[in-house]
Design a protein around this motif. Structure first.
Motif, PDB file in Angstrom:
ATOM      1  N   LEU A  37      12.416  -1.397 -16.192  1.00 50.00           N
ATOM      2  CA  LEU A  37      11.662  -2.597 -16.586  1.00 50.00           C
ATOM      3  C   LEU A  37      10.770  -3.031 -15.418  1.00 50.00           C
ATOM      4  N   TYR A  38       9.697  -2.301 -15.210  1.00 49.56           N
ATOM      5  CA  TYR A  38       8.877  -2.458 -14.008  1.00 49.56           C
ATOM      6  C   TYR A  38       8.220  -3.834 -13.882  1.00 49.56           C
ATOM      7  N   GLY A  39       8.080  -4.547 -14.993  1.00 43.18           N
ATOM      8  CA  GLY A  39       7.450  -5.860 -14.935  1.00 43.18           C
ATOM      9  C   GLY A  39       8.425  -6.999 -14.701  1.00 43.18           C
ATOM     10  N   LEU A  40       9.705  -6.688 -14.529  1.00 44.49           N
ATOM     11  CA  LEU A  40      10.734  -7.713 -14.404  1.00 44.49           C
ATOM     12  C   LEU A  40      10.547  -8.522 -13.122  1.00 44.49           C
ATOM     13  N   VAL A  41      10.530  -9.845 -13.297  1.00 47.39           N
ATOM     14  CA  VAL A  41      10.360 -10.757 -12.164  1.00 47.39           C
ATOM     15  C   VAL A  41      11.681 -11.448 -11.812  1.00 47.39           C
ATOM     16  N   SER A  42      12.506 -11.712 -12.815  1.00 50.00           N
ATOM     17  CA  SER A  42      13.751 -12.444 -12.586  1.00 50.00           C
ATOM     18  C   SER A  42      14.897 -11.770 -13.330  1.00 50.00           C
ATOM     19  N   LEU A  43      16.010 -11.530 -12.598  1.00 53.49           N
ATOM     20  CA  LEU A  43      17.201 -10.941 -13.198  1.00 53.49           C
ATOM     21  C   LEU A  43      18.420 -11.737 -12.747  1.00 53.49           C
ATOM     22  N   ASN A  44      19.075 -12.379 -13.709  1.00 55.82           N
ATOM     23  CA  ASN A  44      20.246 -13.195 -13.406  1.00 55.82           C
ATOM     24  C   ASN A  44      21.415 -12.738 -14.270  1.00 55.82           C
ATOM     25  N   LEU A  45      22.374 -12.083 -13.623  1.00 59.09           N
ATOM     26  CA  LEU A  45      23.576 -11.611 -14.310  1.00 59.09           C
ATOM     27  C   LEU A  45      24.823 -12.224 -13.672  1.00 59.09           C
ATOM     28  N   SER A  46      24.660 -13.343 -13.023  1.00 59.43           N
ATOM     29  CA  SER A  46      25.761 -13.962 -12.288  1.00 59.43           C
ATOM     30  C   SER A  46      26.829 -14.538 -13.218  1.00 59.43           C
ATOM     31  N   ARG A  47      28.014 -14.758 -12.611  1.00 62.26           N
ATOM     32  CA  ARG A  47      29.135 -15.403 -13.313  1.00 62.26           C
ATOM     33  C   ARG A  47      29.536 -14.638 -14.576  1.00 62.26           C
ATOM     34  N   ASN A  48      29.738 -13.343 -14.406  1.00 59.19           N
ATOM     35  CA  ASN A  48      30.265 -12.492 -15.473  1.00 59.19           C
ATOM     36  C   ASN A  48      31.442 -11.701 -14.907  1.00 59.19           C
ATOM     37  N   SER A  49      31.789 -10.645 -15.570  1.00 59.60           N
ATOM     38  CA  SER A  49      32.861  -9.762 -15.073  1.00 59.60           C
ATOM     39  C   SER A  49      32.343  -8.337 -14.962  1.00 59.60           C
ATOM     40  N   LEU A  64      10.078  -7.751  -8.771  1.00 54.39           N
ATOM     41  CA  LEU A  64      11.244  -8.638  -8.785  1.00 54.39           C
ATOM     42  C   LEU A  64      11.159  -9.675  -7.666  1.00 54.39           C
ATOM     43  N   GLU A  65      11.310 -10.947  -8.076  1.00 51.98           N
ATOM     44  CA  GLU A  65      11.287 -12.052  -7.123  1.00 51.98           C
ATOM     45  C   GLU A  65      12.626 -12.779  -7.057  1.00 51.98           C
ATOM     46  N   PHE A  66      13.426 -12.658  -8.112  1.00 50.26           N
ATOM     47  CA  PHE A  66      14.682 -13.393  -8.211  1.00 50.26           C
ATOM     48  C   PHE A  66      15.770 -12.431  -8.677  1.00 50.26           C
ATOM     49  N   LEU A  67      16.835 -12.281  -7.882  1.00 59.43           N
ATOM     50  CA  LEU A  67      17.952 -11.413  -8.258  1.00 59.43           C
ATOM     51  C   LEU A  67      19.262 -12.118  -7.929  1.00 59.43           C
ATOM     52  N   ASP A  68      20.061 -12.345  -8.957  1.00 54.90           N
ATOM     53  CA  ASP A  68      21.354 -13.012  -8.781  1.00 54.90           C
ATOM     54  C   ASP A  68      22.430 -12.194  -9.490  1.00 54.90           C
ATOM     55  N   LEU A  69      23.272 -11.552  -8.692  1.00 54.41           N
ATOM     56  CA  LEU A  69      24.394 -10.774  -9.227  1.00 54.41           C
ATOM     57  C   LEU A  69      25.715 -11.343  -8.728  1.00 54.41           C
ATOM     58  N   LEU A  88      10.717  -9.992  -3.200  1.00 49.07           N
ATOM     59  CA  LEU A  88      12.010 -10.640  -3.419  1.00 49.07           C
ATOM     60  C   LEU A  88      12.124 -11.902  -2.573  1.00 49.07           C
ATOM     61  N   ALA A  89      12.204 -13.048  -3.263  1.00 48.42           N
ATOM     62  CA  ALA A  89      12.246 -14.343  -2.573  1.00 48.42           C
ATOM     63  C   ALA A  89      13.611 -15.006  -2.673  1.00 48.42           C
ATOM     64  N   MET A  90      14.405 -14.615  -3.681  1.00 52.57           N
ATOM     65  CA  MET A  90      15.737 -15.197  -3.852  1.00 52.57           C
ATOM     66  C   MET A  90      16.721 -14.077  -4.161  1.00 52.57           C
ATOM     67  N   LEU A  91      17.796 -13.997  -3.376  1.00 53.64           N
ATOM     68  CA  LEU A  91      18.813 -12.971  -3.555  1.00 53.64           C
ATOM     69  C   LEU A  91      20.194 -13.590  -3.400  1.00 53.64           C
ATOM     70  N   ASP A  92      21.093 -13.266  -4.335  1.00 58.02           N
ATOM     71  CA  ASP A  92      22.474 -13.731  -4.226  1.00 58.02           C
ATOM     72  C   ASP A  92      23.406 -12.616  -4.706  1.00 58.02           C
ATOM     73  N   LEU A  93      24.116 -12.022  -3.758  1.00 56.40           N
ATOM     74  CA  LEU A  93      25.087 -10.965  -4.078  1.00 56.40           C
ATOM     75  C   LEU A  93      26.501 -11.411  -3.704  1.00 56.40           C
ATOM     76  N   SER A  94      26.677 -12.693  -3.507  1.00 56.83           N
ATOM     77  CA  SER A  94      27.952 -13.220  -3.014  1.00 56.83           C
ATOM     78  C   SER A  94      29.081 -13.077  -4.041  1.00 56.83           C
ATOM     79  N   ASP A  95      30.295 -13.116  -3.494  1.00 57.81           N
ATOM     80  CA  ASP A  95      31.523 -13.105  -4.313  1.00 57.81           C
ATOM     81  C   ASP A  95      31.591 -11.890  -5.219  1.00 57.81           C
ATOM     82  N   ASN A  96      31.504 -10.719  -4.604  1.00 61.18           N
ATOM     83  CA  ASN A  96      31.725  -9.453  -5.278  1.00 61.18           C
ATOM     84  C   ASN A  96      32.683  -8.628  -4.430  1.00 61.18           C
TER      85      ASN A  96
END
Length: 202
Positions: A37-49, A64-69, A88-96
């Motif tokens: 998905l080359y045009g993807l700007v924001s991906l938020n998959l946080s708070r799942n399993s 991609l500018e926003f990534l939250d896993l 990439l301006a916002m990244l959160d890979l915490s709590d994995n």
């Protein structure tokens, strides 16, 4: 609707801008097809399993500018390709359960350490926890560096001593056993002694 304009998704790989599936009960691995998905700007998959590894070619998402896993069960290493996303301006890979060294790249080191916290086996900047392979010679104990210097100096002095001894012995043997050298050597010594005597008298 994206930024006030209707979008037609005939080519979703280029036109899809945002995916937000956070705070659900999603399980399994992240589909590898997302990397297309080359045009993807924001991906938020946080708070799942979600588990498994972060898709290795996530660096293909150059928009991609926003990534939250965060707050999943992601494991393995952070893909080095992630450091190639300049926007990439916002990244959160915490709590994995991520491990290994955070890939070196201006982008990934610019984020706050909180973007990686909660991964006990992660190391490298911007975290305070250093990786074992990062230990350099300058960081070794001072005593060890001093020992290395002493060993080098000992070897140097030994080589100089052996060289001087070999040269001196060769000279003495030459003078004693080669008669043609005795005369010039005696003349040289007499001249040297005479000059030294005259200099001291003057």
């Amino acid at each position: 609707m994206w930024k006030g304009a209707d979008q037609s998704f005939k080519n979703a790989d280029l036109l899809l801008k945002s995916i937000d599936l956070s705070s659900n009960y999603l399980t399994g691995e992240i589909p590898k097809e997302i990397e297309l998905l080359y045009g993807l700007v924001s991906l938020n998959l946080s708070r799942n399993s979600l588990d498994g590894e972060i898709i290795s070619n996530i660096g293909n998402l150059q928009s991609l500018e926003f990534l939250d896993l965060s707050r999943n069960h992601m494991s393995g290493r952070i893909p080095s390709s992630l450091s190639k996303i300049d926007r990439l301006a916002m990244l959160d890979l915490s709590d994995n359960d991520l491990d290994g060294k955070i890939p070196i790249g201006t982008q990934l080191q610019s984020f706050n350490a909180s973007a990686y916290e909660g991964n006990s086996n992660l190391c490298g900047e911007p975290l305070d926890k250093k990786c074992e392979e990062d230990t350099t010679e300058d960081e070794r104990p001072a005593a060890q560096v001093s020992d290395d210097n002493s060993t080098f100096l000992e070897a140097l002095y030994m080589s100089m001593g052996i060289g001087f001894f070999t040269g001196f012995c060769g000279f003495i043997v030459s003078v004693l056993f080669i008669s043609s050298l005795r005369g010039p050597y005696s003349k040289f010594l007499n001249t040297l002694v005479t000059r030294i005597y005259l200099m001291t008298q003057g």
